[in-house]
Design an enzyme around this catalytic site. Structure first.
Site, PDB file in Angstrom:
ATOM      1  N   LYS A 274       0.805  -1.137  -0.007  1.00  0.00           N
ATOM      2  CA  LYS A 274      -0.021   0.209   0.125  1.00  0.00           C
ATOM      3  C   LYS A 274       0.780   1.231   0.093  1.00  0.00           C
ATOM      4  CE  LYS A 274      -4.552  -1.761   1.260  1.00  0.00           C
ATOM      5  NZ  LYS A 274      -5.606  -1.671   2.079  1.00  0.00           N
TER       6      LYS A 274
ATOM      7  N   LYS B 236      -4.994  -9.513  -6.511  1.00  0.00           N
ATOM      8  CA  LYS B 236      -6.388  -9.425  -5.631  1.00  0.00           C
ATOM      9  C   LYS B 236      -7.446  -8.483  -6.211  1.00  0.00           C
ATOM     10  CE  LYS B 236      -6.713  -7.161  -1.698  1.00  0.00           C
ATOM     11  NZ  LYS B 236      -6.991  -6.804  -0.341  1.00  0.00           N
TER      12      LYS B 236
ATOM     13  N   LYS C  68     -10.522  -2.763  -3.647  1.00  0.00           N
ATOM     14  CA  LYS C  68     -11.366  -1.441  -3.652  1.00  0.00           C
ATOM     15  C   LYS C  68     -10.727  -0.397  -4.690  1.00  0.00           C
ATOM     16  CE  LYS C  68     -13.359  -2.012   0.823  1.00  0.00           C
ATOM     17  NZ  LYS C  68     -12.815  -1.931   2.022  1.00  0.00           N
TER      18      LYS C  68
HETATM   19  N1  AQP Z   1     -10.001 -10.134  -2.942  1.00  0.00           N
HETATM   20  C1  AQP Z   1     -10.486 -10.426  -1.990  1.00  0.00           C
HETATM   21  N2  AQP Z   1     -10.813 -11.568  -1.713  1.00  0.00           N
HETATM   22  C2  AQP Z   1     -11.236 -12.290  -0.681  1.00  0.00           C
HETATM   23  N3  AQP Z   1     -11.151 -11.343   0.375  1.00  0.00           N
HETATM   24  C3  AQP Z   1     -10.878 -10.035   0.335  1.00  0.00           C
HETATM   25  N4  AQP Z   1     -11.143  -9.108   1.180  1.00  0.00           N
HETATM   26  C4  AQP Z   1     -10.732  -7.990   0.514  1.00  0.00           C
HETATM   27  N5  AQP Z   1     -10.406  -8.287  -0.444  1.00  0.00           N
HETATM   28  C5  AQP Z   1     -10.444  -9.643  -0.653  1.00  0.00           C
HETATM   29  C6  AQP Z   1     -11.239  -9.276   2.643  1.00  0.00           C
HETATM   30  O1  AQP Z   1     -12.438  -8.390   3.106  1.00  0.00           O
HETATM   31  C7  AQP Z   1     -12.268  -7.875   4.296  1.00  0.00           C
HETATM   32  C8  AQP Z   1     -12.595  -6.379   4.612  1.00  0.00           C
HETATM   33  O2  AQP Z   1     -11.279  -5.853   3.797  1.00  0.00           O
HETATM   34  P1  AQP Z   1     -11.019  -4.359   4.083  1.00  0.00           P
HETATM   35  O3  AQP Z   1     -12.105  -3.476   3.340  1.00  0.00           O
HETATM   36  O4  AQP Z   1     -11.074  -3.902   5.272  1.00  0.00           O
HETATM   37  O5  AQP Z   1      -9.447  -4.110   3.693  1.00  0.00           O
HETATM   38  P2  AQP Z   1      -8.782  -4.487   2.306  1.00  0.00           P
HETATM   39  O6  AQP Z   1      -8.452  -6.101   2.599  1.00  0.00           O
HETATM   40  O7  AQP Z   1      -7.717  -3.822   2.338  1.00  0.00           O
HETATM   41  O8  AQP Z   1     -10.008  -4.651   1.116  1.00  0.00           O
HETATM   42  P3  AQP Z   1      -9.618  -4.085  -0.349  1.00  0.00           P
HETATM   43  O9  AQP Z   1     -10.740  -4.320  -0.904  1.00  0.00           O
HETATM   44  O10 AQP Z   1      -8.611  -4.920  -0.818  1.00  0.00           O
HETATM   45  O11 AQP Z   1      -9.343  -2.594  -0.192  1.00  0.00           O
HETATM   46  P4  AQP Z   1      -7.947  -2.006  -0.639  1.00  0.00           P
HETATM   47  O12 AQP Z   1      -8.153  -1.596  -2.363  1.00  0.00           O
HETATM   48  O13 AQP Z   1      -7.745  -0.734  -0.147  1.00  0.00           O
HETATM   49  O14 AQP Z   1      -6.654  -2.777  -0.320  1.00  0.00           O
HETATM   50  C9  AQP Z   1     -11.100  -8.513   4.842  1.00  0.00           C
HETATM   51  O15 AQP Z   1     -11.297  -9.546   5.612  1.00  0.00           O
HETATM   52  C10 AQP Z   1     -10.297  -8.823   3.762  1.00  0.00           C
HETATM   53  O16 AQP Z   1      -9.489 -10.120   3.748  1.00  0.00           O
END
Ligand code: AQP
Length: 350
Positions: A118, A211, A214
């Site tokens: 990140k 992955k 968002k």
């Molecule tokens: N691609 C994914 N597959 C399975 N699980 C996922 N999670 C996130 N992406 C995937 C799970 O969703 C929960 C909430 O995640 P979060 O929003 O708190 O943080 P994150 O993991 O940083 O989510 P993103 O969507 O990937 O956001 P960005 O783009 O900011 O990095 C967690 O349990 C996570 O494991």
């Protein structure tokens, strides 16, 4: 010592809630309600760790907090039987995080791969909060002395750090913990990650090695929980695949990340295994499979999207759910904080 089983997990309100968040986390949140007492948290303090341009500023943060809450409820989380709240309403998260900052080691945080991803190349310019994110996450979980944490695969390393922090706190303060009536010398449990189902890591629809996220600049890389049927259909039809027909056995997916991802999504949404899905679609062309995947996705996600829309149209109702949840969360948190302060030696009013 046997700890009372309790589930805690959180989702950041950073917009674009997607199918990965749903299958990797929220679906399991819903299931665990049957067997555990659960706390589900919209972790708004975590959202601030990214640049304002990522989380969108104050109005967006509030809007996205309500949207994640709506997604929880629309997916089947019951905020009366369990606790749904936003992190910033319970001050114990920040208070415990400070104590844990003094337990965690810099070397531990230096190993966190998500910070490296990140922060990117400009690490000097990343916020201190982003670096410290896993410590706040440990505080989120341990403030409720939670024993089980349903998360996607990407959070595994952070959970290991939470376990290390719990263990070091118990070691560092063992005598004090015992002298305050915890005869086992263990005050915090070591929380177990629950990473289950065929879609613990949903990948981008544009690149099966990345992955689904968002923050991906391409909206076509993900299916958002708020996408309508036409958008879902378009995104799945455009999803990257390879020219070969689908394999008949799971091992045929090993070198085909895009096929593996779509089959995993199908399996998770239909409650089947990947093998069962390949039993039906193996040997066939992607176009047929994609048509069935579109139907399945629309059937599963459309009711959630419309319920989310209905809920966010009434922000006062959503806010009242969060306020009620925070009141109940605060009661559990207060017990942990008082005991932690006593164990550490902070003087307080009794
Ligand atoms: N691609 C994914 N597959 C399975 N699980 C996922 N999670 C996130 N992406 C995937 C799970 O969703 C929960 C909430 O995640 P979060 O929003 O708190 O943080 P994150 O993991 O940083 O989510 P993103 O969507 O990937 O956001 P960005 O783009 O900011 O990095 C967690 O349990 C996570 O494991």
């Amino acid at each position: 010592m046997a700890f009372v089983e309790r589930v805690f997990s959180g989702v950041q309100p950073t917009g674009n809630l997607h199918l990965g968040n749903y299958l990797g986390a929220i679906v399991n949140f819903v299931k665990l309600q049957q067997t555990h007492n659960c706390l589900y948290c919209v972790v708004d303090m975590h959202a601030l760790t990214q640049p304002v341009s990522v989380w969108g500023g104050p109005l967006e943060l509030a809007r996205n907090t309500r949207e994640v809450t709506a997604a929880f409820i629309a997916s089947g989380i019951d905020p009366k039987k369990h606790i749904v709240f936003n992190q910033s309403q319970v001050s114990g998260h920040a208070e415990l995080a400070w104590i844990f900052n003094c337990v965690a080691r810099v070397g531990w945080l230096n190993r966190m791969t998500q910070f490296k991803e990140k922060a990117g190349k400009d690490r000097e310019n990343a916020s201190v909060g982003l670096y410290d994110y896993p410590v706040l996450m440990a505080a989120d979980i341990l403030l409720y002395r939670a024993t089980h944490v349903p998360v996607g695969e990407d959070q595994k390393q952070h959970l290991e750090l939470s376990r290390d922090i719990a263990q070091k706190f118990n070691n560092d303060f063992g005598d004090s913990i015992r002298s305050h009536g915890f005869n086992s010398g263990l005050f915090f449990p070591q929380p177990e990650p629950l990473i289950t189902g065929p879609a613990t890591r949903v990948m981008s629809l544009r690149d099966g090695t990345k992955k689904m996220s968002k923050s991906d600049s391409s909206d076509n890389s993900r299916i958002n929980l708020t996408d309508d049927a036409d958008t879902i259909a378009q995104k799945i039809r455009k999803a990257k695949t390879d020219p070969e027909p689908l394999p008949s056995e799971e091992k045929g997916l090993e070198t085909r990340p895009e096929a593996d991802n779509l089959v995993g999504i199908f399996a998770a949404l239909s409650g089947r295994t990947k093998s069962e899905v390949l039993g039906e679609f193996g040997g066939g062309q992607f176009s047929n499979f994609k048509n069935s995947l579109v139907e399945l996705c629309v059937a599963k996600l459309s009711p959630i999207a419309s319920e989310m829309k209905r809920l966010v149209a009434d922000p006062r109702h959503v806010d009242s759910i969060l306020v009620d949840g925070a009141d109940r969360a605060r009661e559990i948190a207060a017990d942990t904080m008082k005991a932690t302060q006593d164990i550490v030696g902070f003087v307080r009013k009794h």
